[in-house]
Design a protein around this motif. Structure first.
Motif, short mmCIF file in Angstrom:
data_model
loop_
_atom_site.label_atom_id
_atom_site.label_comp_id
_atom_site.label_asym_id
_atom_site.label_seq_id
_atom_site.Cartn_x
_atom_site.Cartn_y
_atom_site.Cartn_z
N ILE A 1 13.57 -49.86 72.35
CA ILE A 1 12.48 -49.12 71.72
C ILE A 1 11.40 -48.78 72.74
O ILE A 1 10.91 -47.65 72.80
N MET A 2 11.04 -49.76 73.56
CA MET A 2 10.00 -49.53 74.57
C MET A 2 10.45 -48.49 75.60
O MET A 2 9.68 -47.60 75.98
N ALA A 3 11.70 -48.61 76.03
CA ALA A 3 12.22 -47.67 77.02
C ALA A 3 12.28 -46.25 76.47
O ALA A 3 11.89 -45.28 77.14
N GLU A 4 12.79 -46.12 75.25
CA GLU A 4 12.90 -44.80 74.62
C GLU A 4 11.52 -44.17 74.43
O GLU A 4 11.32 -42.98 74.66
N ALA A 5 10.55 -44.98 73.98
CA ALA A 5 9.20 -44.46 73.74
C ALA A 5 8.57 -43.97 75.03
O ALA A 5 7.91 -42.92 75.07
N ALA A 6 8.76 -44.73 76.11
CA ALA A 6 8.17 -44.33 77.39
C ALA A 6 8.78 -43.02 77.88
O ALA A 6 8.06 -42.14 78.37
N ARG A 7 10.10 -42.87 77.76
CA ARG A 7 10.73 -41.64 78.23
C ARG A 7 10.33 -40.45 77.38
O ARG A 7 10.08 -39.35 77.91
N ALA A 8 10.26 -40.63 76.07
CA ALA A 8 9.85 -39.53 75.19
C ALA A 8 8.42 -39.09 75.51
O ALA A 8 8.12 -37.89 75.56
N ALA A 9 7.53 -40.06 75.75
CA ALA A 9 6.14 -39.72 76.08
C ALA A 9 6.07 -39.04 77.45
O ALA A 9 5.31 -38.08 77.64
N TYR A 10 6.85 -39.53 78.39
CA TYR A 10 6.89 -38.94 79.73
C TYR A 10 7.28 -37.46 79.64
O TYR A 10 6.62 -36.58 80.22
N ASP A 11 8.35 -37.17 78.90
CA ASP A 11 8.81 -35.78 78.77
C ASP A 11 7.79 -34.93 78.03
O ASP A 11 7.57 -33.76 78.37
N TYR A 12 7.14 -35.50 77.03
CA TYR A 12 6.14 -34.75 76.28
C TYR A 12 4.98 -34.33 77.19
O TYR A 12 4.60 -33.16 77.24
N PHE A 13 4.42 -35.28 77.90
CA PHE A 13 3.26 -34.96 78.74
C PHE A 13 3.65 -34.08 79.93
O PHE A 13 2.86 -33.26 80.39
N LEU A 14 4.87 -34.23 80.41
CA LEU A 14 5.29 -33.43 81.56
C LEU A 14 5.63 -32.00 81.17
O LEU A 14 5.24 -31.05 81.87
N PHE A 15 6.34 -31.83 80.05
CA PHE A 15 6.90 -30.52 79.73
C PHE A 15 6.20 -29.78 78.60
O PHE A 15 6.43 -28.58 78.42
N ALA A 16 5.40 -30.47 77.80
CA ALA A 16 4.72 -29.76 76.71
C ALA A 16 3.80 -28.71 77.30
O ALA A 16 3.28 -28.87 78.41
#
Length: 323
Positions: free
Chosen positions: A302-317
């Protein structure tokens, strides 16, 4: 009669006037941004279904202040993530000139430099080192007062680690460090003992909301809690954290810079930190999982998935400007 007609015309003019546009109440959010936010929040909700416990996530762009949270105002036991606040209080004493990193404090009766104790506490999550620092700081209340002094609310420190673990009643686990808790047992042994203490999870002592933990991380990283030199010290130590290899950092691109601190108790797993994007932008992230019976592997995921999803959001949004 003419006066009545004038009043009637004026009233009808007000009634028939066009309503204010959305711009009159402030700019409207970019629809593409709204869609990206919705997708991220849906991902957070999906990750939460992996556990039968409770998940809290808060992410914050440290440049814009944009924050998204899932159960962001729910209280969770901090476990060893509280050690960030302990280190912050110690370094504030260094800023005030009332402490030296070279002075010593006893760990198990052996004097060690404050610098070494800080590294043991944040890198290895050593509990004895942390409690030596708590004592040097003036006790849990002094650490709590420092947290309040920098404007962080909904994060409270009531205990040192020994007392916290006594309340958590971790069966079969000695008063060692978190690395030992993570790797000192076989998977079967650990899972057999990894049952949550529901009463402890509902105790308001030594808890924080995900938003509040992000507040603490942001205050430190943005220089609102410590001087630049001491800010650099705590972040450099947190970047060398050895625990939680399967948590926040597990799914990030190789080489991603992350300063973080984990927390582990029965049925509970936490990881909090600051992640640097390739373009230098920063975001804070807190992921707490409690009351979980499914085991540490799923909590880590859960922690790993959340970090990657947030990373992609802030990078690509898209640009977070308004239309």
């Amino acid at each position: 009669m003419p006066r009545l007609r004038t009043k009637l015309i004026a009233f009808m003019g007000l009634f028939l006037a066009p309503l204010p546009t959305a711009d009159a109440f402030g700019p409207t959010p970019n629809p593409v941004q709204q869609s990206a936010e919705s997708r991220l929040m849906a991902e957070f909700a999906r990750f939460a279904t992996l556990t039968d416990g409770t998940v809290g996530i808060a992410v914050r762009d440290l440049g814009t202040g944009e924050t998204l949270a899932y159960n962001g105002d729910t209280l969770f036991p901090m476990a060893s993530t509280y050690k960030v606040a302990v280190a912050g209080k110690i370094l504030s004493l260094l800023d005030a000139g009332s402490l030296s990193l070279d002075e010593t404090a006893p760990r198990l009766g052996r004097p060690l430099p404050i610098r070494t104790l800080l590294e043991m506490s944040l890198i290895q999550s050593d509990n004895e080192a942390t409690d030596a620092l708590v004592a040097r700081a003036g006790g849990p209340r002094a650490v709590n007062d420092w947290v309040r002094s920098i404007g962080v609310k909904n994060l409270r420190i009531d205990s040192n680690t020994r007392d916290l673990l006594a309340r958590a009643k971790i069966a079969g686990i000695g008063f060692g460090d978190e690395a030992a808790m993570e790797s000192g047992l076989s998977a079967a042994q650990r899972d057999a003992r990894d049952m949550p203490n529901i009463g402890f999870s509902q105790d308001p002592r030594d808890t924080a909301t995900p938003r509040a933990m992000d507040d603490l991380l942001a205050a430190i990283r943005l220089g609102k809690a410590l001087r630049p030199q001491t800010t650099a010290i705590i972040l450099s130590i947190m970047e060398r954290c050895r625990t939680g290899k399967d948590r926040l950092r597990a799914m990030l691109p190789p080489g991603t810079r992350i300063a973080h601190k984990t927390g582990t108790l029965n049925g509970l797993g936490n990881d909090v930190g600051i992640i640097t994007l390739p373009d230098g932008r920063l975001f804070a992230i807190t992921v707490f999982v409690m009351k979980d019976y499914k085991g540490h592997v799923l909590r880590d995921r859960i922690m790993a998935e959340a970090a990657r999803a947030a990373y992609d959001y802030f990078l690509f949004a898209p640009d977070r400007h308004t239309a």
